[in-house]
Scaffold this motif. Structure first.
Motif, short mmCIF file in Angstrom:
data_model
loop_
_atom_site.label_atom_id
_atom_site.label_comp_id
_atom_site.label_asym_id
_atom_site.label_seq_id
_atom_site.Cartn_x
_atom_site.Cartn_y
_atom_site.Cartn_z
N ASN A 168 0.86 -1.19 0.00
CA ASN A 168 0.00 0.00 0.00
C ASN A 168 0.90 1.24 0.00
O ASN A 168 1.22 1.78 1.05
N PRO A 169 1.34 1.69 -1.18
CA PRO A 169 2.27 2.82 -1.24
C PRO A 169 1.57 4.15 -0.99
O PRO A 169 0.69 4.55 -1.75
N ALA A 191 4.94 5.23 -11.51
CA ALA A 191 6.30 5.71 -11.30
C ALA A 191 6.52 6.10 -9.84
O ALA A 191 7.54 5.77 -9.24
N HIS A 192 5.56 6.81 -9.27
CA HIS A 192 5.68 7.20 -7.86
C HIS A 192 5.58 5.99 -6.93
O HIS A 192 6.22 5.94 -5.88
N GLN A 193 4.76 5.01 -7.31
CA GLN A 193 4.66 3.80 -6.50
C GLN A 193 5.98 3.04 -6.50
O GLN A 193 6.45 2.56 -5.46
N ALA A 194 6.62 2.92 -7.67
CA ALA A 194 7.92 2.25 -7.75
C ALA A 194 8.98 3.02 -6.97
O ALA A 194 9.84 2.42 -6.29
N GLU A 195 8.93 4.33 -7.03
CA GLU A 195 9.88 5.15 -6.27
C GLU A 195 9.68 4.96 -4.77
O GLU A 195 10.65 4.94 -4.00
N TRP A 196 8.43 4.81 -4.35
CA TRP A 196 8.12 4.57 -2.93
C TRP A 196 8.87 3.34 -2.42
O TRP A 196 9.48 3.37 -1.36
N ILE A 228 5.95 -5.22 4.80
CA ILE A 228 6.44 -3.91 4.41
C ILE A 228 5.25 -2.97 4.22
O ILE A 228 4.29 -3.28 3.51
N GLY A 229 5.31 -1.80 4.86
CA GLY A 229 4.31 -0.78 4.63
C GLY A 229 3.06 -0.93 5.48
O GLY A 229 3.02 -1.69 6.46
N ARG A 230 2.03 -0.22 5.09
CA ARG A 230 0.77 -0.15 5.83
C ARG A 230 -0.22 -1.19 5.32
O ARG A 230 0.02 -1.86 4.32
N SER A 231 -1.35 -1.29 6.03
CA SER A 231 -2.50 -2.14 5.63
C SER A 231 -2.12 -3.61 5.51
O SER A 231 -2.67 -4.33 4.66
#
Length: 222
Positions: free
Chosen positions: A107-108, A129-134, A204-207
Motif C-alpha cells: 500500500n504505497p 512511477a511514484h509507486q515504484a519510487e516509494w 512492508i508498509g501499511r495495511s
C-alpha cells in the motif's frame, strides 16, 4: 517457527468470490486459520492473492502452521487442500550479496502535513512511477536494493504489474475503508540479511492486515 502456505482459491464458489473481492472477508478467513493466542513477536500473519490466467492463489505467512481447512472447505478445492512449509530453512539461507526475483503487494502512500496545529493526511501514490519510487526509497531499511538491468544506463529492475482500489466496511468504523494496493515485481540484491528476513516475516508498509506487505522471493532460474 515461521511458515509459508499456499491455497488455490475457487472463484466459482460464492465464498471464494467474496474472499477475492472483499479484503475484510479474506482477512477474517486467514485469521481463523490460526489460534487466537498466537505470538506475533517475530512473525505476523500476512497474506497476498496472486492472480494468473484463470487462477487465484492465496499465500499466507505466519508464526506457526495454519489450519488451511477453514479456507479450503469454503473457497477452495478438496482435491487441492493447500500446502504449508517451514519457512525457517529458507530464511536461514539468505545472505548478503544474493540476488532474487521478488514479488510484493503493498500500500504505497505518502504523508501530507497539515496546517499548524492540525493533523496531516495519508494519501496513496497514484502513478506507477511514484509507486515504484516509494518502494525503491524504502528498500535499504528492509535489507535490499533494487537491481538494474545489465545494459548501460539501464532502468531499475522493478515494475508495478497490477493496481487495485479496495473499499470495504469494517466493524466499528464510521466510514468505509479505502486502500490502494499495488503489486511490485522485479529483482533485488540482499544488503542486510537480518533486515530482509524481518521484512519477509513482518511485512512492508501499511495495511498489512488487508493483503498488503507480503514480500516473497524466488530464484532467477524459475
Amino acid at each position: 517457527m515461521s511458515t509459508l502456505s499456499r491455497i488455490p482459491i475457487n472463484p466459482q464458489l460464492r465464498q471464494g468470490r467474496r474472499m477475492l473481492t472483499n479484503a475484510q472477508v479474506m482477512h477474517a478467513a486467514v485469521l481463523s486459520c490460526f489460534p487466537p493466542d498466537i505470538s506475533t513477536d517475530t512473525a505476523r500473519v500476512l497474506w497476498r492473492i496472486d492472480q494468473g490466467e484463470n487462477a487465484f492463489t492465496l499465500y499466507i505467512t505466519g508464526p506457526e502452521a495454519p489450519d488451511l481447512r477453514v479456507i479450503v472447505e469454503q473457497a477452495g478445492w478438496s482435491t487441492r487442500p493447500g500446502q504449508t512449509t517451514d519457512y525457517r530453512p529458507f530464511l536461514d539461507r539468505i545472505t548478503a550479496g544474493q540476488e532474487w526475483r521478488f514479488r510484493l503487494s503493498a500500500n504505497p502512500v505518502k504523508s501530507i502535513p497539515g496546517a499548524a496545529g492540525s493533523r496531516g493526511r495519508v494519501v496513496p501514490h497514484v502513478t506507477r512511477a511514484h509507486q515504484a519510487e516509494w518502494l525503491t526509497q524504502r528498500s535499504g531499511k528492509h535489507g535490499f536494493e533494487i537491481l538494474r538491468h545489465p545494459e548501460e544506463n539501464a532502468e531499475a529492475m522493478i515494475a508495478v504489474t497490477r493496481t487495485e482500489d479496495l473499499r470495504f466496511e469494517r466493524a466499528g468504523a464510521t466510514r468505509p475503508v479505502s486502500i490502494r494496493r499495488a503489486q511490485f515485481d522485479g529483482g533485488l540484491r540482499v544488503t542486510d540479511a537480518e533486515l530482509l528476513r524481518r521484512a519477509l516475516q513482518q511485512g512492508i508498509g501499511r495495511s498489512r492486515a488487508y493483503g498488503c506487505g507480503l514480500l516473497t522471493l524466488a530464484p532467477f532460474t524459475q
